[in-house]
Design a protein around this motif. Structure first.
Motif, PDB file in Angstrom:
ATOM      1  N   ASP A  29      16.627  37.356  41.579  1.00 12.86           N
ATOM      2  CA  ASP A  29      16.338  36.957  40.296  1.00 12.86           C
ATOM      3  C   ASP A  29      15.889  39.313  39.853  1.00 12.86           C
ATOM      4  OD1 ASP A  29      16.068  34.736  39.615  1.00 12.86           O
ATOM      5  OD2 ASP A  29      14.584  34.658  40.428  1.00 12.86           O
TER       6      ASP A  29
ATOM      7  N   SER B 185      21.221  26.969  46.431  1.00 11.31           N
ATOM      8  CA  SER B 185      20.134  27.320  45.191  1.00 11.31           C
ATOM      9  C   SER B 185      18.919  26.547  45.797  1.00 11.31           C
ATOM     10  CB  SER B 185      20.933  25.942  44.263  1.00 11.31           C
ATOM     11  OG  SER B 185      19.761  25.883  43.388  1.00 11.31           O
TER      12      SER B 185
ATOM     13  N   LYS C 283      22.008  32.557  35.107  1.00 16.80           N
ATOM     14  CA  LYS C 283      20.798  32.625  35.225  1.00 16.80           C
ATOM     15  C   LYS C 283      20.837  32.877  33.232  1.00 16.80           C
ATOM     16  CE  LYS C 283      20.197  32.909  39.511  1.00 16.80           C
ATOM     17  NZ  LYS C 283      19.475  31.522  39.590  1.00 16.80           N
TER      18      LYS C 283
ATOM     19  N   GLN D  83      16.705  25.589  43.937  1.00 16.76           N
ATOM     20  CA  GLN D  83      16.009  24.128  42.725  1.00 16.76           C
ATOM     21  C   GLN D  83      17.004  23.742  43.174  1.00 16.76           C
ATOM     22  OE1 GLN D  83      17.469  26.569  38.917  1.00 16.76           O
ATOM     23  NE2 GLN D  83      14.916  27.857  38.751  1.00 16.76           N
TER      24      GLN D  83
ATOM     25  N   ARG E 200       5.059  24.590  41.239  1.00 22.79           N
ATOM     26  CA  ARG E 200       5.462  23.833  42.597  1.00 22.79           C
ATOM     27  C   ARG E 200       4.196  24.105  42.473  1.00 22.79           C
ATOM     28  NH1 ARG E 200      10.220  26.707  42.444  1.00 22.79           N
ATOM     29  NH2 ARG E 200      11.291  25.887  44.575  1.00 22.79           N
TER      30      ARG E 200
ATOM     31  N   SER F 126       7.937  30.843  41.271  1.00 24.78           N
ATOM     32  CA  SER F 126       8.056  29.542  42.039  1.00 24.78           C
ATOM     33  C   SER F 126       6.874  29.159  42.368  1.00 24.78           C
ATOM     34  CB  SER F 126       9.038  30.750  43.073  1.00 24.78           C
ATOM     35  OG  SER F 126       9.906  30.413  42.463  1.00 24.78           O
TER      36      SER F 126
HETATM   37  C1  S3P Z   1      13.779  29.850  42.205  1.00 24.39           C
HETATM   38  C2  S3P Z   1      15.010  29.988  42.577  1.00 24.39           C
HETATM   39  C3  S3P Z   1      16.706  30.559  42.190  1.00 24.39           C
HETATM   40  C4  S3P Z   1      15.906  31.591  41.339  1.00 24.39           C
HETATM   41  C5  S3P Z   1      14.895  30.711  40.160  1.00 24.39           C
HETATM   42  C6  S3P Z   1      13.577  29.739  41.039  1.00 24.39           C
HETATM   43  C7  S3P Z   1      12.936  28.278  42.390  1.00 24.39           C
HETATM   44  O1  S3P Z   1      16.873  29.810  41.416  1.00 24.39           O
HETATM   45  O2  S3P Z   1      16.511  32.316  40.070  1.00 24.39           O
HETATM   46  O3  S3P Z   1      14.070  32.281  39.479  1.00 24.39           O
HETATM   47  O4  S3P Z   1      11.828  28.785  41.956  1.00 24.39           O
HETATM   48  O5  S3P Z   1      13.474  27.627  43.259  1.00 24.39           O
HETATM   49  P1  S3P Z   1      18.077  28.870  41.621  1.00 24.39           P
HETATM   50  O6  S3P Z   1      18.162  28.603  42.453  1.00 24.39           O
HETATM   51  O7  S3P Z   1      19.427  28.713  40.899  1.00 24.39           O
HETATM   52  O8  S3P Z   1      18.922  30.593  42.845  1.00 24.39           O
END
Ligand code: S3P
Length: 444
Positions: A326, A173, A353, A175, A32, A28
């Motif tokens: 995860d 989420s 997922k 994301q 970024r 993650s």
């Molecule tokens: C992530 C957010 C999570 C996670 C993914 C990475 C991120 O997903 O499952 O592996 O880097 O923001 P979700 O936002 O769909 O929960």
């Protein structure tokens, strides 16, 4: 597109796990770091970047939109950014491979630039829901042409200037939160995201580190309101990416379930929004100790020592789910070998997922001799009390790295080998995983 040829592999007991392990950089944070560096004006450097396929998809996309990104022979990455508002229209479709994070965050970035981009991906990514991102981004004025069901291939027609929005997340989420915030970077005025259930906060921490004007207010119920002042100017940074707690969970669970094991995983990120797996394993009786606690790149980090432990089943509170979202596949492996019952609920997100992780873990664990009941929103697992499971089955990894790695780890405490029908997806997040297991075998 990026579907590769299946590479089946059988895994068996390696003997007790001993010694020091390093896991690759946090996925993650790596995404970024590349995106924000590419939006800063000037030169940033990144050390410890995860060089997995997902992150390389992000690097390729940012290059296609004008950033200059290179890896030095010393493993340090250098990024010359284009500045917020400076992204260029890519000449060809952006191939996101297997990476949901790349896709959703980049949809946010493109949405507030006057450019158009088409996103494509592998068979797994092409099934995943993108409406959760295109819905809020439509409110800022961007337009979307997606495949049926709001999936990839999908074209984003961005808008500049975009309209700032206040958006309450309907799903927990990071994301979606990040996509809206990234769109807010090039939007005049204040973009606000209201987050009823906290999710990983790497975007907030890192954007502040790059100099964005971002505040977080938490009310008495724990609801977070994140406000970002748009038309931001990001200053280049030197970023050190900590080890990925999601990757570290694999060797740590392996040590917990393998008699005679004691390993130390160095430099593991322990952001509280990510470390739920470790708290839950400790609640089950895991012997984990933390040393050398420090801060790396604005994130808490420690070395974690894990010893073989007698685990006991627990009920995982649904509100803990985002902080270990995860890690459920490998957590289910630990539960299948604990004493007594483990109950999980509130895990509907696991069905969307990289694969339907509830279905695949239930099927795969059962095929290897575990006692598992699949519910709509979680699994109920009656553990073996530490005894080895039968093993012997071949499981489908369905283009999901974490399913493949979870069964490779389960094999540590199975009588017969466990075969994964395709281990190639492991390269998306943990390219050194197989080498790590081989090193454990060699040290036997
Ligand atoms: C992530 C957010 C999570 C996670 C993914 C990475 C991120 O997903 O499952 O592996 O880097 O923001 P979700 O936002 O769909 O929960």
């Amino acid at each position: 597109m990026t579907d590769s040829i299946a590479r089946p592999k059988s895994f068996s007991y390696t003997g007790p796990l001993r010694g020091d392990v390093r896991v690759p950089g946090d996925k993650s944070i790596s995404h970024r770091a590349l995106m924000f560096s590419a939006l800063a004006v000037g030169k940033s450097t990144i050390t410890g970047l995860l060089e997995g396929e997902d992150v390389l998809s992000t690097a390729a996309a940012m290059r296609a939109m004008g950033a200059d990104i290179a890896r030095g022979a010393d493993g340090v990455w250098t990024v010359h950014g284009v500045g917020v508002g400076g992204l260029m229209q890519p000449d060809t479709a952006l191939d996101m491979g297997n990476s949901g994070t790349s896709t959703r965050l980049l949809m946010g970035l493109v949405a507030s630039h006057a450019i158009q981009a088409t996103f494509i991906g592998d068979a797994s990514l092409s099934k995943r829901p993108m409406g959760r991102v295109s819905d809020p981004l439509s409110q800022i004025g961007a337009e979307f042409i997606s495949s049926p069901g709001g999936t990839l291939p999908l074209t984003v027609r961005g808008i500049c200037p975009a309209v700032p929005i206040s958006y309450r997340l309907p799903v927990a989420s990071a994301q979606v939160k990040s996509a809206v915030l990234l769109a807010g970077l090039n939007t005049p005025g204040i973009t606000e995201v209201i987050e009823p259930i906290p999710t990983r906060d790497h975007s907030e921490r890192m954007l502040r580190g790059f100099g964005a004007d971002l505040t977080v207010e938490v009310d008495a119920d724990g609801v977070r309101t994140i406000r970002l002042v748009g038309e931001a100017e990001l200053n280049p940074q030197n970023i050190d990416v900590p080890g990925d707690p999601s990757s570290a969970a694999f060797p740590i669970v392996a040590a917990l379930i393998t008699q005679g094991s004691e390993i130390t995983v160095r430099n593991v990120g322990l952001n509280p929004t990510r470390s739920g797996i470790y708290k839950m394993l400790e609640a089950m009786g895991a012997d984990l100790t933390y040393s050398n606690e420090r801060e790396v790149g604005g994130e808490p980090v420690a070395d974690i020592t894990a010893r073989h432990s007698a685990l006991t089943g627990i009920e995982v509170p649904p509100e803990a789910a985002p902080s270990m979202i995860d890690e459920f596949p490998v957590f289910f492996v630990a539960a299948s070998m604990a004493q007594g019952r483990t109950v999980t609920s509130g895990l509907d997100e696991l069905r969307v997922k990289e694969s339907d992780r509830l279905a695949l873990m239930a099927t795969g664990l059962t095929a290897n001799g575990a006692t598992v009941t699949e519910r709509e929103d979680g699994l109920v697992i009656d553990g073996s009390g530490g005894a080895a499971l039968a093993g012997g089955a071949t499981i489908a990894s369905a283009l999901d790295h974490r399913i493949a790695m979870s069964f490779a780890i389960a094999a540590q405490n199975c009588r017969d080998a466990v075969t994964v029908d395709d281990v190639s997806p492991i390269a998306t997040s943990f390219p050194t995983f197989e080498g790590m297991l081989e090193a454990f075998s060699a040290g036997r």
